[in-house]
Design a protein around this motif. Sequence first.
Motif, mmCIF file in Angstrom:
data_model
loop_
_atom_site.group_PDB
_atom_site.id
_atom_site.type_symbol
_atom_site.label_atom_id
_atom_site.label_comp_id
_atom_site.label_asym_id
_atom_site.label_seq_id
_atom_site.Cartn_x
_atom_site.Cartn_y
_atom_site.Cartn_z
ATOM 1 N N PRO A 23 0.789 -1.190 -0.159
ATOM 2 C CA PRO A 23 -0.187 0.015 -0.084
ATOM 3 C C PRO A 23 0.874 1.327 -0.103
ATOM 4 O O PRO A 23 0.191 2.485 -0.314
ATOM 5 C CB PRO A 23 -0.757 -0.364 1.375
ATOM 6 N N ALA A 113 -5.354 0.242 7.768
ATOM 7 C CA ALA A 113 -6.149 0.772 6.686
ATOM 8 C C ALA A 113 -7.609 0.395 7.190
ATOM 9 O O ALA A 113 -8.113 -0.268 7.897
ATOM 10 C CB ALA A 113 -5.728 -0.060 5.450
ATOM 11 N N LEU A 216 -3.525 6.276 -0.097
ATOM 12 C CA LEU A 216 -2.645 6.051 0.979
ATOM 13 C C LEU A 216 -2.362 7.597 1.646
ATOM 14 O O LEU A 216 -2.131 8.569 0.916
ATOM 15 C CB LEU A 216 -1.020 5.805 0.573
ATOM 16 N N TRP A 249 -10.054 1.285 -0.576
ATOM 17 C CA TRP A 249 -9.360 1.253 0.936
ATOM 18 C C TRP A 249 -8.850 2.780 1.004
ATOM 19 O O TRP A 249 -8.376 3.341 0.011
ATOM 20 C CB TRP A 249 -8.361 0.310 0.781
ATOM 21 N N HIS A 251 -5.782 3.808 3.112
ATOM 22 C CA HIS A 251 -4.513 3.290 4.044
ATOM 23 C C HIS A 251 -3.719 4.350 4.744
ATOM 24 O O HIS A 251 -3.561 5.503 4.190
ATOM 25 C CB HIS A 251 -3.464 2.816 3.126
ATOM 26 N N LYS A 297 -4.103 6.878 13.750
ATOM 27 C CA LYS A 297 -4.602 5.937 12.915
ATOM 28 C C LYS A 297 -5.640 4.839 13.675
ATOM 29 O O LYS A 297 -6.568 4.484 12.925
ATOM 30 C CB LYS A 297 -3.233 4.912 12.422
ATOM 31 N N PRO A 302 -9.389 1.065 12.163
ATOM 32 C CA PRO A 302 -8.882 0.226 10.838
ATOM 33 C C PRO A 302 -9.286 -1.129 11.110
ATOM 34 O O PRO A 302 -9.298 -2.028 12.015
ATOM 35 C CB PRO A 302 -7.457 0.365 11.132
#
Length: 331
Positions: A23, A113, A216, A249, A251, A297, A302
């Motif tokens: 990713p 992610a 990303l 997605w 990431h 994150k 995720p």
Amino acid sequence: MLAVKEIDQDEVVAALRESADNPSAFLALNAGNAYFTDASSAGVVAFREAGRYLIQFGGAFAPEADRERLLHAFLGFARAARRRVVAVQLQQSDAELYARCGFTVNQVGSSYAVRLPDHSLRGTRFMKLRNKISKARRSGLEVSEVPYDKAADELASIDREWLRAKGRHVKEIEFLVGECGGPVQHHRRLLLGRLDGTAIGYISYSPAYGSRPGWLHDLSRRHATAPPGVMEAINSHALETFRDEGAEWLHFGFTPFVGLSPDHEVTGASRLTTRFMRLMAEHGDKVYPSASQLAYKEKWGPELVLPEYLAFHGRASLPAIWQILRVTKSI
């Protein structure tokens, strides 16, 4: 400097789009990287020279049938130049290949992610995050996607203030994080937050290829005076935009020294490197702000956590780790 064949960056983009299942693969296009190709196989290897080492990024980006052949060709190139290869930010499938090819491989961290089609910030789990975003929006924050060439001066102003707030001895981390500008900027997306017409924060997103395609979240900066929730509001705007466009997605990229587990190690892992990684996980925030990155994150919930790896051709080497820290400007 080593003599390597010049390769057009559009060729690198094409190789990544065709074969990369990492990713963070787009970071292979960062300024300062060199590229190795070989006539016997398709694909490309991205690397930087550091002392006696070639620091390889993200594995051999090649079709499955060519990956091992390309890796061996790169090792031959390194031997001829009297250099040792150290590879960083490998995926689990890379780790297994590299272990078979004579590397000592250890987990070095994890990437995170969220799957966009079903993602929502509803529920008590995300209450604090929703409140921060709402507060930032009520303060008058305006978020918009902007072309880099129209916003470069605003970004430079944010960067200067961001570095000033970090302290005069802090350097901008390179190699394993994203960047803005350059010949491949048109592939990236840039979201900017303004308050009363003044730019106070931005996030850059790069394309993610492979089996989990999308975007990303690769570089973010904010002004020291930005109110709480600004970066969360910018990312929420991006998340909603990408989801509406049909992306699969989002990431959040690699964080070193987090998510370490014996279950993720491959055969032949170095005990010394494992101890070093554990030490950095407990006390390494002065080298890299892993704890704060992980907290940011994890607040997005995720659904995917991927182990990532460091590989030494031959035995593990602390001097090689030192060179990686130097290349990334972590020290």
